[in-house]
Design an enzyme around this catalytic site. Sequence first.
Site, PDB file in Angstrom:
ATOM      1  CG  ASP A  50      47.317  94.137  49.201  1.00  0.00           C
ATOM      2  OD1 ASP A  50      47.792  95.289  49.231  1.00  0.00           O
ATOM      3  OD2 ASP A  50      47.998  93.150  48.911  1.00  0.00           O
ATOM      4  CE  LYS A  73      50.477  90.650  50.164  1.00  0.00           C
ATOM      5  NZ  LYS A  73      50.551  91.924  49.495  1.00  0.00           N
ATOM      6  CB  SER A 117      50.192  96.147  51.070  1.00  0.00           C
ATOM      7  OG  SER A 117      50.557  95.137  50.187  1.00  0.00           O
ATOM      8  CG  HIS A 168      55.631  89.412  52.843  1.00  0.00           C
ATOM      9  ND1 HIS A 168      54.861  88.681  51.961  1.00  0.00           N
ATOM     10  CD2 HIS A 168      55.724  90.645  52.302  1.00  0.00           C
ATOM     11  CE1 HIS A 168      54.502  89.443  50.945  1.00  0.00           C
ATOM     12  NE2 HIS A 168      55.021  90.650  51.122  1.00  0.00           N
ATOM     13  NE  ARG A 225      50.955 100.725  47.909  1.00  0.00           N
ATOM     14  CZ  ARG A 225      51.529  99.682  48.526  1.00  0.00           C
ATOM     15  NH1 ARG A 225      50.865  98.554  48.691  1.00  0.00           N
ATOM     16  NH2 ARG A 225      52.753  99.771  48.971  1.00  0.00           N
TER      17      ARG A 225
HETATM   18  N1  URA Z   1      55.137  93.749  49.355  1.00  0.00           N
HETATM   19  C1  URA Z   1      53.791  93.764  49.548  1.00  0.00           C
HETATM   20  O1  URA Z   1      53.143  92.730  49.654  1.00  0.00           O
HETATM   21  N2  URA Z   1      53.178  94.970  49.616  1.00  0.00           N
HETATM   22  C2  URA Z   1      53.848  96.125  49.524  1.00  0.00           C
HETATM   23  O2  URA Z   1      53.230  97.153  49.618  1.00  0.00           O
HETATM   24  C3  URA Z   1      55.250  96.105  49.322  1.00  0.00           C
HETATM   25  C4  URA Z   1      55.889  94.891  49.247  1.00  0.00           C
END
Ligand code: URA
Length: 430
Positions: A161, A187, A183, A82, A168
């Site tokens: 989220d 995930k 966040s 990620h 956000r």
């Molecule tokens: N990517 C995400 O999944 N969440 C965030 O808060 C910032 C970048």
Amino acid sequence: MIPAEIIAQKRDGNPLSRENMKWFVESFTSGELPESQMASMLMAIYFNGLTEDETFALVEVMIASGEKLDFSQTTTPVVDKHSTGGIGDKISLILAPLLASAGLTLPMIAGRSLGHTGGTIDKLEAIPGFQAEVPLPKFKSWVDQIGCAIIGQTGEICTADKKMYALRDVTATVQSIPLICGSIMSKKIAEGINGLVLDVKTGSGAFMKTMEQAEQLGAWMKKIGTAFDVETDIVFTSMNQPLGQYAGVWCEVQESVDCLKDRGPKDTMDVTLALASKLMIQSKKAVDEKEAIAQLNRLISNGKAFDKFVEMVEIQGGDSSILEGNPCPPSDTINFYASKEGIIQSMDTEKIGWGMVEMGCGRKNPNDLIDFTAGVEFYHKIGSEVKKDEPIARLFNSNKSGIEKALIQFNDAIVLGDEPQDNKLILGSL
Ligand code: URA
């Protein structure tokens, strides 16, 4: 529980109990608590941060707000990557099929555009027919069949989220270390993976503008990964200029295809290989970076990585026959020219990103449509010498007024001067 009292506690810098954190997030997710109260809480967290206990409680409640994938029957290593977000960041499109072709399993849940940054899912949806919003059992069956798939966040996984991320985005509370940790890590943990590599970006186009902030974020995410039994590597990379020669929507799919066909730009391949090699080592497919990179390069040169990308596109309903064509020709193109002779000193990549949002590469409002044809080709980057009136970049989309607005941002963003400049791309790891 009285919501205003809990908000006041955080506003005044006092830690929330686990029960209060749980109740607040659960009530927002179920729709009992209005957006206004969650928006205030997000701003209070933005200013006052969260303690370790509060952060762990947030991750737990976010995971519990949805379903968790179960890959316990899978015999291959189950991993993911990620990024904290940037401009021209197309690494997921390359890395997922590359590692699946090496025998790893990647159930990748990726994001849409957030603030000034682009989204993996928006790019993949530029492929006609590509399905990125499917129920989890279908996603899992794709991953089981071919080793990788990339979907957007469904309401089923980390439901909290999905709602908090959208709020956000419109309340200027994205750039908060505990909220980004909650966040991303919720995930990733809910994907049921054993290994993770995080590309923590720093610089003008990243949410973390300084290396110090990036290091703090990286250290937190590693701590959370370890606590939840997910081996986590962090790689810090520069987002002081866009990644690759192209940034945008369809043009990034094309550049990913170029990378998978061994003709992609060096910076994009360097970051891809740095991240992918961490997962190869975690999965015991290679003993060190050198061996991992050699294996990964072989999978690119023998065509297996690209074949896996085609397989992924097809299983997700996309038309793979157009991957090397152009289903999204833009109707408008305007060059951005150098105002004087000089060396590019800096590129304010956040401003470039906001310019690209104007062009349709991202969203100003949650329901805005993405213009798949939109993008930028960068002819020059930091340290490059340009002559007066030479094109620095080519901006294209299907809405000329968007390009005109972007040009104003580009004019502010790209600074010319006399000093030689360098831009180090890979800044360290953890
Ligand atoms: N990517 C995400 O999944 N969440 C965030 O808060 C910032 C970048």
